[in-house]
Scaffold this motif. Structure first.
Motif, PDB file in Angstrom:
ATOM      1  N   VAL A   7     -24.335 -27.831  12.524  1.00 44.87           N
ATOM      2  CA  VAL A   7     -22.828 -27.557  12.492  1.00 44.87           C
ATOM      3  C   VAL A   7     -22.566 -28.112  11.064  1.00 44.87           C
ATOM      4  O   VAL A   7     -23.084 -29.141  10.476  1.00 44.87           O
ATOM      5  CB  VAL A   7     -22.154 -28.843  13.426  1.00 44.87           C
ATOM      6  CG1 VAL A   7     -20.560 -28.669  13.269  1.00 44.87           C
ATOM      7  CG2 VAL A   7     -22.417 -28.400  15.071  1.00 44.87           C
ATOM      8  N   VAL A  52     -18.646 -25.656  20.428  1.00 46.09           N
ATOM      9  CA  VAL A  52     -18.570 -25.782  19.051  1.00 46.09           C
ATOM     10  C   VAL A  52     -17.689 -24.635  18.696  1.00 46.09           C
ATOM     11  O   VAL A  52     -17.937 -23.450  18.902  1.00 46.09           O
ATOM     12  CB  VAL A  52     -20.135 -25.966  18.570  1.00 46.09           C
ATOM     13  CG1 VAL A  52     -20.159 -25.813  16.903  1.00 46.09           C
ATOM     14  CG2 VAL A  52     -21.083 -26.693  19.147  1.00 46.09           C
ATOM     15  N   VAL A  57     -20.526 -23.347  13.059  1.00 46.11           N
ATOM     16  CA  VAL A  57     -22.034 -23.041  13.331  1.00 46.11           C
ATOM     17  C   VAL A  57     -22.650 -22.574  12.175  1.00 46.11           C
ATOM     18  O   VAL A  57     -22.422 -21.596  11.407  1.00 46.11           O
ATOM     19  CB  VAL A  57     -22.206 -21.921  14.467  1.00 46.11           C
ATOM     20  CG1 VAL A  57     -23.726 -21.665  14.820  1.00 46.11           C
ATOM     21  CG2 VAL A  57     -21.320 -22.514  15.899  1.00 46.11           C
TER      22      VAL A  57
END
Length: 75
Positions: A7, A52, A57
């Motif tokens: 991340v 997420v 990402v």
């Protein structure tokens, strides 16, 4: 299957064991990165959802399932 998610702007990656197939995980990642979905959503072995933001990402690594060790002693 082991899934590692990098991340952006986070010091550690997210690691989870998922019961989903490689194709299902790959489809979810592809949908998130192509803009079909704003979130990458995966479910781990315990039924917990990991969400997420697709824009954050950095990478996704798919690995083989880890074998559970039984007993004591050296491998």
């Amino acid at each position: 299957m082991e899934v590692k998610i990098g991340v952006q702007h986070a010091p550690r990656e997210i690691v989870l064991e998922s019961g989903q197939s490689a194709e299902e995980v790959e489809r979810a990642v592809s949908d998130a990165l192509s803009g079909k979905s704003e979130l990458l959503s995966l479910t781990d072995d315990h039924g917990r959802k990991v969400l997420v933001a697709a824009a954050r990402v950095a990478y996704v690594e798919l690995g083989e399932p880890t074998a559970r060790k039984v007993g004591f002693g050296a491998p």
